[in-house]
Design a protein around this motif. Sequence first.
Motif, short mmCIF file in Angstrom:
data_model
loop_
_atom_site.label_atom_id
_atom_site.label_comp_id
_atom_site.label_asym_id
_atom_site.label_seq_id
_atom_site.Cartn_x
_atom_site.Cartn_y
_atom_site.Cartn_z
N GLU A 2 -14.33 -8.18 12.36
CA GLU A 2 -13.15 -9.02 12.53
C GLU A 2 -12.60 -9.43 11.17
OE1 GLU A 2 -12.94 -12.18 15.30
OE2 GLU A 2 -14.40 -11.30 16.69
N ALA A 3 -11.29 -9.68 11.14
CA ALA A 3 -10.63 -10.12 9.92
C ALA A 3 -9.49 -11.03 10.30
CB ALA A 3 -10.13 -8.92 9.12
N SER A 4 -8.96 -11.74 9.32
CA SER A 4 -7.83 -12.64 9.55
C SER A 4 -6.63 -12.16 8.73
CB SER A 4 -8.18 -14.07 9.16
OG SER A 4 -9.23 -14.57 9.98
N LEU A 5 -5.44 -12.36 9.28
CA LEU A 5 -4.22 -11.93 8.61
C LEU A 5 -3.09 -12.88 8.97
CD1 LEU A 5 -2.88 -9.66 6.87
CD2 LEU A 5 -2.29 -8.53 9.03
N LEU A 6 -2.31 -13.25 7.97
CA LEU A 6 -1.16 -14.13 8.19
C LEU A 6 0.10 -13.29 8.38
CD1 LEU A 6 -1.81 -16.84 5.43
CD2 LEU A 6 -2.41 -16.94 7.86
N ALA A 7 0.96 -13.72 9.31
CA ALA A 7 2.22 -13.04 9.57
C ALA A 7 3.32 -14.09 9.73
CB ALA A 7 2.12 -12.19 10.82
N GLN A 8 4.47 -13.78 9.20
CA GLN A 8 5.63 -14.67 9.33
C GLN A 8 6.73 -13.94 10.08
OE1 GLN A 8 7.02 -16.27 5.65
NE2 GLN A 8 8.58 -17.56 6.60
N VAL A 9 7.32 -14.64 11.05
CA VAL A 9 8.40 -14.03 11.83
C VAL A 9 9.53 -13.65 10.88
CG1 VAL A 9 10.12 -14.38 13.65
CG2 VAL A 9 7.81 -15.36 13.88
N ARG A 10 10.06 -12.44 11.02
CA ARG A 10 11.15 -11.98 10.17
C ARG A 10 12.46 -11.95 10.96
NH1 ARG A 10 11.81 -6.21 11.13
NH2 ARG A 10 9.97 -5.39 12.22
N THR A 11 13.51 -12.23 10.24
CA THR A 11 14.83 -12.25 10.87
C THR A 11 15.74 -11.16 10.31
OG1 THR A 11 15.56 -13.90 9.25
CG2 THR A 11 14.72 -14.71 11.36
N GLY A 12 15.38 -10.62 9.16
CA GLY A 12 16.21 -9.60 8.54
C GLY A 12 15.84 -8.21 9.00
N ARG A 13 16.68 -7.26 8.65
CA ARG A 13 16.41 -5.85 8.95
C ARG A 13 17.22 -4.99 7.99
NH1 ARG A 13 18.32 -4.55 14.85
NH2 ARG A 13 16.89 -6.27 15.24
N GLY A 14 16.98 -3.70 8.02
CA GLY A 14 17.72 -2.78 7.16
C GLY A 14 16.99 -2.49 5.86
N LYS A 15 17.52 -1.50 5.13
CA LYS A 15 16.89 -1.03 3.91
C LYS A 15 16.84 -2.11 2.84
CE LYS A 15 17.70 3.17 2.78
NZ LYS A 15 18.35 4.43 2.29
N GLY A 16 17.94 -2.87 2.69
CA GLY A 16 17.96 -3.92 1.67
C GLY A 16 16.90 -4.98 1.93
N ARG A 18 14.07 -4.53 3.57
CA ARG A 18 12.76 -3.94 3.30
C ARG A 18 12.47 -3.91 1.80
NH1 ARG A 18 14.44 -0.18 7.24
NH2 ARG A 18 14.80 1.41 5.64
N HIS A 19 13.51 -3.65 1.00
CA HIS A 19 13.33 -3.66 -0.45
C HIS A 19 12.97 -5.05 -0.96
CE1 HIS A 19 15.86 0.26 -1.03
NE2 HIS A 19 14.65 0.48 -0.60
N ALA A 23 9.45 -6.13 -2.83
CA ALA A 23 9.41 -6.85 -4.11
C ALA A 23 8.47 -8.06 -4.04
CB ALA A 23 10.81 -7.28 -4.52
N GLN A 24 8.27 -8.56 -2.82
CA GLN A 24 7.39 -9.71 -2.62
C GLN A 24 5.97 -9.27 -2.23
OE1 GLN A 24 9.20 -12.40 0.27
NE2 GLN A 24 11.24 -11.88 -0.48
N GLY A 25 5.74 -7.96 -2.21
CA GLY A 25 4.42 -7.45 -1.84
C GLY A 25 4.18 -7.49 -0.34
N LYS A 26 5.26 -7.40 0.46
CA LYS A 26 5.14 -7.47 1.91
C LYS A 26 5.75 -6.24 2.57
CE LYS A 26 5.39 -12.53 2.05
NZ LYS A 26 6.11 -13.70 2.64
N ILE A 27 5.42 -6.03 3.83
CA ILE A 27 6.03 -4.96 4.63
C ILE A 27 6.40 -5.52 6.00
CG2 ILE A 27 4.76 -3.10 3.50
CD1 ILE A 27 2.97 -2.99 6.02
N PRO A 28 7.40 -4.92 6.67
CA PRO A 28 7.74 -5.35 8.03
C PRO A 28 6.71 -4.82 9.02
CG PRO A 28 9.13 -3.52 7.36
CD PRO A 28 8.32 -3.89 6.15
#
Length: 210
Positions: A2-16, A18-19, A23-28
Amino acid sequence: MEASLLAQVRTGRGKGYRHRLAAQGKIPAVVYGKAIGNIPVEVELRALKNILAGEGGRNTLINLKITGEGQARQDKVLIKELQYDSLRGELIHADFQQVSLTEKITTTVPVELEGEPVGVKQGGILQQQMRELEISCLPADIPEAVTMDVSGLEIGDTVHVADLPVPPGVKVLNDPEEVVATVVAPAVEKVPGEEEAGEEKEASPEAGEE
């Protein structure tokens, strides 16, 4: 595992968007399940990579804490799908599936062979045809891998799915007769010119013939 992971709800979309995440070290990512529907989130790439590099790999049971946009919940999830950039090979998206600890799921686990077969010591070659096994079990019972000791195999011996030792509570979904590995005899190499010499000898007339 087992492991733990934090996730934050995202509201944006599109290539910009994701970029900016990159830059913040995150992925959708997306979390889905019967009880929660689909929730788009963003997670830290390094944290997810650490989970993937752990003993449980993709089958690690994750305690996912979701925050933001009115969400404040924690769910048990498994990694269902990973998407990589086709050029750079970098992880760019993940799908998480909500699971219940009391409901069986279907997944795949690695098949690992350990030991050096007797047949290999005699010159044979170990060929592994199956590297993943499809199983059904409770999320907490998912094994890290199914390991088979092949040190006793001789040339010509074969390991089938039915021979694999699986932990209690784990049901194998593959055909029991499917081949996992075989120790085959080494290929016989022909000496250069040997075949031609044999053909010439066969074609030459016997002594005394004209």
